[in-house]
Design an enzyme around this catalytic site. Structure first.
Site, PDB file in Angstrom:
ATOM      1  N   ASP A 343     -19.678  -3.136  41.342  1.00 62.16           N
ATOM      2  CA  ASP A 343     -20.852  -3.152  41.737  1.00 62.16           C
ATOM      3  C   ASP A 343     -21.191  -2.023  42.901  1.00 62.16           C
ATOM      4  O   ASP A 343     -20.437  -1.762  43.676  1.00 62.16           O
ATOM      5  CB  ASP A 343     -21.412  -4.437  42.227  1.00 62.16           C
ATOM      6  CG  ASP A 343     -22.707  -4.549  42.937  1.00 62.16           C
ATOM      7  OD1 ASP A 343     -23.605  -4.679  42.078  1.00 62.16           O
ATOM      8  OD2 ASP A 343     -23.063  -4.565  44.132  1.00 62.16           O
ATOM      9  N   GLU A 379     -20.363   0.907  38.392  1.00 58.11           N
ATOM     10  CA  GLU A 379     -21.962   0.949  38.341  1.00 58.11           C
ATOM     11  C   GLU A 379     -22.144   2.201  39.167  1.00 58.11           C
ATOM     12  O   GLU A 379     -22.167   2.034  40.181  1.00 58.11           O
ATOM     13  CB  GLU A 379     -22.451  -0.372  38.794  1.00 58.11           C
ATOM     14  CG  GLU A 379     -24.223  -0.141  38.926  1.00 58.11           C
ATOM     15  CD  GLU A 379     -24.673  -1.431  39.826  1.00 58.11           C
ATOM     16  OE1 GLU A 379     -25.970  -1.780  39.424  1.00 58.11           O
ATOM     17  OE2 GLU A 379     -24.001  -1.946  40.819  1.00 58.11           O
TER      18      GLU A 379
END
Length: 735
Positions: A343, A379
């Site tokens: 993330d 990401e």
């Protein structure tokens, strides 16, 4: 109680079959107390007698699994210098392998007076905290074999443990929403039927429920609020939180592996749940604040925030980096997971200020013999300056391709001038990845993900509808690149329903047949809706849980059939980028591996890409140079395919290219549902493509033109015919 010196490593609580070693890092501590929670609720404190290299440790020879524990750290409390120790605050071990209970947001969890942030709060937080748990690390992994699916053959299914299983009617009610539910044959059978090779689980590291959400009757459903990087989240356990969650998680991994499905974890190492300078003291902050968090250089009481959550982990400190690497290795070696999706991964590259692809974190991953061998997905952005880093991660990494998502959405909703980039995206995004020596599989292609509209809502809403989140619909992305097909939200209009159905199939077929690695959001294959909510991070309810009873079975079978087409034909999962040459061929020269045609069947020129038919194109994929294996492992030389894309509001007649590209073509996918029973079309012939429609054709010999169609349907995983009278056969326009 006997207390032995123990060892400084491994960090955390480690049961060796007899007793337990405890070890905690803190460079600023003056004293560290190990706190044991007794079954009667009382607390026993043991001052750790040894410290080596700032690691405080002891060994308790009779300590067994199931014991709850925490720490109290005595040291300086001076926020102006970045020090925030307070022995009145019970602290969770950063290396805890399991967590028992949850916090209740009592004011004692804060190290300052709620009415006066300058004044320390010395109330005891112990009765209001969660606790680490000593676990039994032993598990019977006999027979477990990681699938180790090559990237080119991978199909990722992004799933939420609770959301996927909470409403499944075949899962025992006591197990719904748990790791155990993920192992139920009905859930695994659905994944296998689709052709999924990897589940990417949204955060399962122990996370914290935000008090601001709880006050509104909401919760942190997504889980991007980690507090324990080694512990599987306890509320996803069906059998208890005194270590049972670890055994249950391992059983889930073993069951998925047995079905040929890899487990990828969505991990959040960029920040923790302790928030900004006004957040609670739960763990890292009270142990060694400046070591674990990135502080503002000229005002150490504040935190650098590249994540929008209040803090950022200090990836320029050796011990924070060790924590991340130890955690990653633990999940691979002890929990047998197969990869990670990071993330806001750009934040991990901010060793100094700018994003640096050569930062220490990436160097550590590169040389690590364990972590470097699993799937690593970034990401590739954060909210800091220069944070959008799509295409800029190191060679061994793959990336969520946000440009793929945006371009494919724009193409199918009919945006002008999207055709050239659309061509780049569906062929693997060579412009983003080839320069760094990567291949098409570096691109994790997706149209929808947990953050944003579901696929059904993408074609049903122009605007977000997040009122249920309690923020006056101000949260969430406002530019969604969505199109409601003529009416906002639910409708009974058969033409709009038909168009939406076709658009869903367009997106799925485009995604699954693009070069790169496709990622499907859970429930999209069932037409799951969140009623227009594009930021459902706080909605732990029927709004976000998959409604298995209301699943669109025809869409499920469509998705499965396109996945089978992809699996059976290596043309759609190339391991190298298209060469595309020669663009102009002399007589007898070989065909290009890819060619682009106008709807009139003429090879595209540079001038054509900006012409009036810029919302429609035909793509030829030469399979005769593609060698692969079929589902039985036998070597095959693939067939060639034509993909006809029509994003116009009216149907188009596509002329097929000359015979040198293929003598005849059989329709294997028609997202309008009109292909059933159609005879193959010959070279130079025409194929009708519906408005907002997509057709996929497979090359066949001229002798097959008049052959019965039964064998084609049997050997090619064609889309199932759509019943006459269904909305999908009614055509329909944008309105």
């Amino acid at each position: 109680m006997d207390i032995w010196p123990g060892t400084p490593y491994p960090l955390g609580a480690t049961f060796n079959g007899t007793g337990t070693n405890f070890a905690l890092f803190s460079e600023v501590a003056e004293k560290v107390e190990l706190c044991l929670l007794n079954d009667d609720g009382t607390e026993t404190r043991i001052e750790l007698p040894e410290v080596d290299g700032f690691v405080w440790h002891c060994y308790l020879p009779t300590m067994q699994p199931g014991q709850r524990y925490g720490y109290r750290v005595t040291g300086p409390y001076d926020p102006a210098t970045g020090a925030r120790c307070n022995p009145n605050k019970l602290l969770l071990d950063p290396y805890a392998k399991a967590v028992c209970g949850e916090i209740d947001w009592d004011p004692s969890l804060y190290a300052y007076d709620m009415g006066n942030p300058e004044a320390p709060n010395d109330d005891d937080s112990g009765p209001h905290m969660f606790w680490g748990v000593v676990i039994n690390p032993f598990f019977d992994w006999t027979g477990d074999h990681a699938p180790q699916t090559p990237y080119a053959d991978t199909v990722i299914y992004e799933a939420h443990v609770k959301g996927l299983t909470k409403l499944h009617p075949e899962v025992p009610e006591s197990q719904r929403g748990s790791y155990a539910a993920m192992t139920h044959p009905a859930v695994i059978d659905h994944l296998v039927r689709l052709g999924v090779t990897a589940v990417e689980l949204m955060p399962v590291h122990q996370f914290v429920q935000d008090n601001t959400l709880l006050d509104k009757g909401l919760s942190n459903y997504w889980g991007y609020n980690t507090i324990g990087f080694f512990a599987p989240h306890n509320s996803y356990s069906a059998f208890g939180d005194r270590g049972q969650q670890v055994q249950e998680f391992k059983a889930m991994v073993k069951a998925l592996h047995a079905a040929g499905i890899e487990v990828i974890l969505d991990v959040v190492y960029n920040h923790t749940a302790e928030g900004n300078h006004l957040g609670p003291t739960l763990s890292f902050r009270g142990i060694d604040n400046a070591a674990y968090y990135r502080l503002v250089d000229d005002d150490l009481q504040f935190y650098m925030d590249y994540t929008g959550t209040g803090n950022s982990l200090n990836v320029r400190h050796p011990h924070s980096l060790q924590l991340i690497m130890d955690s990653l290795r633990y999940w691979v070696t002890e929990m047998h997971v197969d990869g990670f999706r990071f993330d806001l991964a750009a934040a991990l590259a901010r060793e100094f200020y700018d994003v640096d692809r050569l930062s220490t974190f990436f160097e550590l991953v590169q040389q690590d013999p364990i972590v470097s061998q699993v799937k690593l997905i970034a990401e590739p952005w954060d909210i800091g300056p220069g944070g959008y880093q799509v295409g800029n991660f190191p060679p061994q990494w793959t990336e969520w391709n946000g440009k793929y998502r945006d371009t494919v959405r724009d193409f199918w909703r009919g945006e002008p001038a999207a055709l050239g980039e659309f061509a780049s995206r569906i062929t693997g995004s060579a412009d983003l990845y080839e320069h760094s020596g990567r291949r098409p599989v570096a691109s994790i292609n997706f149209v929808t993900a947990h953050d944003g509209f579901t696929l059904n809502d993408l074609v049903s809403y122009d605007d977000k509808h997040n009122e249920a989140n309690g923020e006056d619909n101000k949260d969430g992305e406002s530019h969604n690149r969505s199109w409601n097909c003529g009416t906002e939200g639910p409708t009974d209009d058969p033409e709009i329903l038909a168009l939406r159905s076709r658009q869903r199939r367009n997106f799925l077929a485009t995604l699954l047949l693009s070069q790169g690695v496709p990622m499907l959001l859970h429930g999209d294959e069932m037409a799951r809706t969140q009623q227009g909510n594009n930021n459902a991070y706080c909605q732990d309810s029927e709004l976000t849980w998959i409604d298995w009873a209301g699943a669109d079975e025809s869409l499920v079978e469509f998705t499965a059939s396109v996945m089978r087409l992809r699996k059976h034909h290596p043309t759609f999962r190339r391991r190298r980028f298209f060469d595309g040459r020669p663009t102009a061929r002399g007589e007898g020269e070989p065909l290009p591996d890819i060619a682009w045609f106008t709807p009139a069947g003429v090879a595209m020129t540079d001038r054509d890409w900006g012409a009036g038919f810029g919302r429609s194109v035909a793509v030829f994929l030469d399979g005769h140079g593609i060698h692969g294996t079929d589902t039985r492992g036998s070597k095959v030389i693939d067939d060639s395919f034509m993909l006809l894309f029509n994003a116009h509001d009216e149907g188009l007649e596509f002329t097929l290219p000359p015979e040198e590209y293929g003598q005849a073509w059989q329709i294997v996918i028609d997202t309008a549902g009109f292909a059933d029973g159609q005879q193959p079309a010959t070279a130079g012939g025409s194929v009708q493509v519906a408005a907002k429609g997509m057709v996929v054709l497979e090359s066949v010999a001229a002798a097959d033109v008049d052959a019965p169609q039964a064998d084609t349907a049997a050997t090619v995983p064609a889309v199932p015919p759509v019943p006459v009278g269904s909305p999908a056969r009614n055509g329909g326009t944008a309105g």
